[in-house]
Write a protein that holds these residues in place. Sequence first.
Motif, mmCIF file in Angstrom:
data_model
loop_
_atom_site.group_PDB
_atom_site.id
_atom_site.type_symbol
_atom_site.label_atom_id
_atom_site.label_comp_id
_atom_site.label_asym_id
_atom_site.label_seq_id
_atom_site.Cartn_x
_atom_site.Cartn_y
_atom_site.Cartn_z
ATOM 1 N N THR A 179 -8.578 -7.297 -11.722
ATOM 2 C CA THR A 179 -8.850 -5.937 -12.173
ATOM 3 C C THR A 179 -8.969 -5.834 -13.691
ATOM 4 O OG1 THR A 179 -8.141 -3.613 -11.968
ATOM 5 C CG2 THR A 179 -6.417 -5.250 -12.372
ATOM 6 N N ILE A 180 -9.780 -4.868 -14.110
ATOM 7 C CA ILE A 180 -9.827 -4.422 -15.508
ATOM 8 C C ILE A 180 -9.545 -2.926 -15.480
ATOM 9 C CG2 ILE A 180 -11.215 -4.148 -17.594
ATOM 10 C CD1 ILE A 180 -12.919 -6.513 -16.587
ATOM 11 N N ILE A 181 -8.448 -2.543 -16.093
ATOM 12 C CA ILE A 181 -8.024 -1.138 -16.124
ATOM 13 C C ILE A 181 -8.092 -0.644 -17.562
ATOM 14 C CG2 ILE A 181 -6.128 0.470 -15.671
ATOM 15 C CD1 ILE A 181 -5.031 -1.636 -13.667
ATOM 16 N N VAL A 182 -8.760 0.484 -17.768
ATOM 17 C CA VAL A 182 -8.745 1.077 -19.103
ATOM 18 C C VAL A 182 -7.618 2.100 -19.141
ATOM 19 C CG1 VAL A 182 -10.494 2.835 -18.518
ATOM 20 C CG2 VAL A 182 -10.080 2.225 -20.905
ATOM 21 N N LEU A 213 -15.647 -2.547 -15.029
ATOM 22 C CA LEU A 213 -14.385 -1.812 -15.022
ATOM 23 C C LEU A 213 -14.006 -1.463 -13.583
ATOM 24 C CD1 LEU A 213 -12.289 -0.402 -16.990
ATOM 25 C CD2 LEU A 213 -13.516 1.709 -16.447
ATOM 26 N N ASN A 214 -12.709 -1.557 -13.281
ATOM 27 C CA ASN A 214 -12.250 -1.252 -11.929
ATOM 28 C C ASN A 214 -11.560 0.088 -11.810
ATOM 29 O OD1 ASN A 214 -11.909 -4.487 -12.210
ATOM 30 N ND2 ASN A 214 -12.593 -3.902 -10.161
ATOM 31 N N CYS A 215 -10.863 0.504 -12.861
ATOM 32 C CA CYS A 215 -9.954 1.628 -12.699
ATOM 33 C C CYS A 215 -9.595 2.214 -14.055
ATOM 34 C CB CYS A 215 -8.694 1.120 -11.991
ATOM 35 S SG CYS A 215 -7.605 2.373 -11.340
ATOM 36 N N ALA A 216 -9.119 3.463 -14.057
ATOM 37 C CA ALA A 216 -8.639 4.103 -15.278
ATOM 38 C C ALA A 216 -7.230 4.628 -15.067
ATOM 39 C CB ALA A 216 -9.566 5.244 -15.688
ATOM 40 N N LEU A 217 -6.385 4.423 -16.053
ATOM 41 C CA LEU A 217 -5.023 4.938 -16.034
ATOM 42 C C LEU A 217 -5.023 6.233 -16.830
ATOM 43 C CD1 LEU A 217 -1.915 2.691 -16.806
ATOM 44 C CD2 LEU A 217 -1.937 5.166 -17.043
ATOM 45 N N VAL A 218 -4.653 7.345 -16.176
ATOM 46 C CA VAL A 218 -4.801 8.661 -16.796
ATOM 47 C C VAL A 218 -3.520 9.473 -16.692
ATOM 48 C CG1 VAL A 218 -7.276 8.707 -16.301
ATOM 49 C CG2 VAL A 218 -5.675 9.741 -14.669
ATOM 50 N N THR A 219 -3.456 10.508 -17.516
ATOM 51 C CA THR A 219 -2.381 11.486 -17.423
ATOM 52 C C THR A 219 -2.779 12.586 -16.445
ATOM 53 O OG1 THR A 219 -3.252 12.873 -19.194
ATOM 54 C CG2 THR A 219 -1.775 11.069 -19.835
ATOM 55 N N TYR A 220 -1.804 13.395 -16.092
ATOM 56 C CA TYR A 220 -2.051 14.525 -15.193
ATOM 57 C C TYR A 220 -3.069 15.489 -15.801
ATOM 58 C CZ TYR A 220 -0.858 18.233 -11.840
ATOM 59 O OH TYR A 220 -0.904 19.204 -10.851
ATOM 60 N N ALA A 261 -4.776 -4.405 -18.384
ATOM 61 C CA ALA A 261 -4.784 -2.955 -18.538
ATOM 62 C C ALA A 261 -4.674 -2.681 -20.024
ATOM 63 C CB ALA A 261 -3.625 -2.319 -17.787
ATOM 64 N N THR A 262 -5.775 -2.254 -20.620
ATOM 65 C CA THR A 262 -5.808 -2.124 -22.076
ATOM 66 C C THR A 262 -6.427 -0.800 -22.490
ATOM 67 O OG1 THR A 262 -6.518 -3.211 -24.126
ATOM 68 C CG2 THR A 262 -8.035 -3.313 -22.260
ATOM 69 N N GLY A 263 -5.954 -0.275 -23.599
ATOM 70 C CA GLY A 263 -6.469 0.985 -24.109
ATOM 71 C C GLY A 263 -7.348 0.800 -25.313
ATOM 72 N N PRO A 284 -11.972 5.323 -9.812
ATOM 73 C CA PRO A 284 -10.621 5.147 -9.279
ATOM 74 C C PRO A 284 -9.596 5.329 -10.404
ATOM 75 C CG PRO A 284 -12.059 3.381 -8.526
ATOM 76 C CD PRO A 284 -12.804 4.124 -9.592
ATOM 77 N N THR A 285 -8.530 6.062 -10.125
ATOM 78 C CA THR A 285 -7.551 6.362 -11.164
ATOM 79 C C THR A 285 -6.136 6.021 -10.717
ATOM 80 O OG1 THR A 285 -7.386 8.658 -10.420
ATOM 81 C CG2 THR A 285 -8.906 8.194 -12.237
ATOM 82 N N ILE A 286 -5.299 5.785 -11.719
ATOM 83 C CA ILE A 286 -3.857 5.617 -11.537
ATOM 84 C C ILE A 286 -3.198 6.701 -12.373
ATOM 85 C CG2 ILE A 286 -1.887 4.101 -11.901
ATOM 86 C CD1 ILE A 286 -3.968 1.763 -11.903
ATOM 87 N N LEU A 287 -2.255 7.426 -11.793
ATOM 88 C CA LEU A 287 -1.598 8.521 -12.507
ATOM 89 C C LEU A 287 -0.343 8.034 -13.214
ATOM 90 C CD1 LEU A 287 -1.337 11.579 -13.135
ATOM 91 C CD2 LEU A 287 0.096 11.737 -11.070
ATOM 92 N N ARG A 288 -0.273 8.282 -14.515
ATOM 93 C CA ARG A 288 0.946 8.051 -15.287
ATOM 94 C C ARG A 288 1.926 9.173 -14.953
ATOM 95 N NH1 ARG A 288 3.812 4.365 -17.785
ATOM 96 N NH2 ARG A 288 1.964 3.554 -18.859
#
Length: 270
Positions: free
Chosen positions: A17-20, A49-56, A230-232, A70-74
């Motif tokens: 995976t590559i997560i932004v 890119l596979n996924c994004a890590l986001v806030t609510y 997972a990088t910003g 596709p997202t992951i919730l912080r």
Amino acid sequence: MDKAKRLNNIFGKDGKTIIVALDGFGFSANTDGVDFSVKSVHQLLKYGLNCALVTYGQAQLFAQDLIDVPTILRVDGSVNVFDSSVPETAQFFDVTDALKLGASGVVCMTFPGSQGGREEFSHKMLARLAKQGEEWNVPVIAETLPCSYAVSDQEPNSDNPDYIKTAARLGVEYGADVIKTRFTGDIETDRKIVENTRRPAVALGGPKTDNKTYFEYVHNLMTAGVCGIATGRNITQDPNPVGKVAALSAIVHDGKTVEEALQIYSTTQS
């Protein structure tokens, strides 16, 4: 949807995976490029890119921009956003919030070895999320950070490989499906961290440096058995984020060399 299907939204068919990471607003005042990246992140999917890590808040504000991403919730965040060391965190959201937003997983930080009850708080939070994740079939990612959020002289073990290895495994023992943690860039050292984790391990961030050095770091991670990054800022503050993702995808997903990745970066533009 079962948990395996949601994990397939986070990882490619190759298990990599590559997560932004776009969740900087929850931890830092240094958020240059994040909003622009959220609005354009869907364009990066076709480059690997596979996924994004986001806030609510991002999931709500940019719902249309993220509709195909596709997202992951912080679920946690700083309680003092103006202190870059992130001295304390708290939980603000949980698995049910992720389901409402259509996220494929949740992530929280843990701090093994920290003082003042922070370790206990963070591990209890992870355990609660893991139980919820089992109930609702939602993957839980633990960002296991030994001692503290920041790597500093005040916390000499925050980047100690033995501490990293132990912290990662502890996250698994408390129920995490995926571990996101620090790595060293040394293949043999990082291989031991991966082997001890026994769950998919994703590298946190990485050095903010020139492309060649960064691509060498990522290439070493993949050789060690890390499942992705997972990088910003390495994406959001790069002058050519499309080229950066394409080059990273060449290493992570296609097993290309550093030299090939550099060539892809220089020839890929949005």
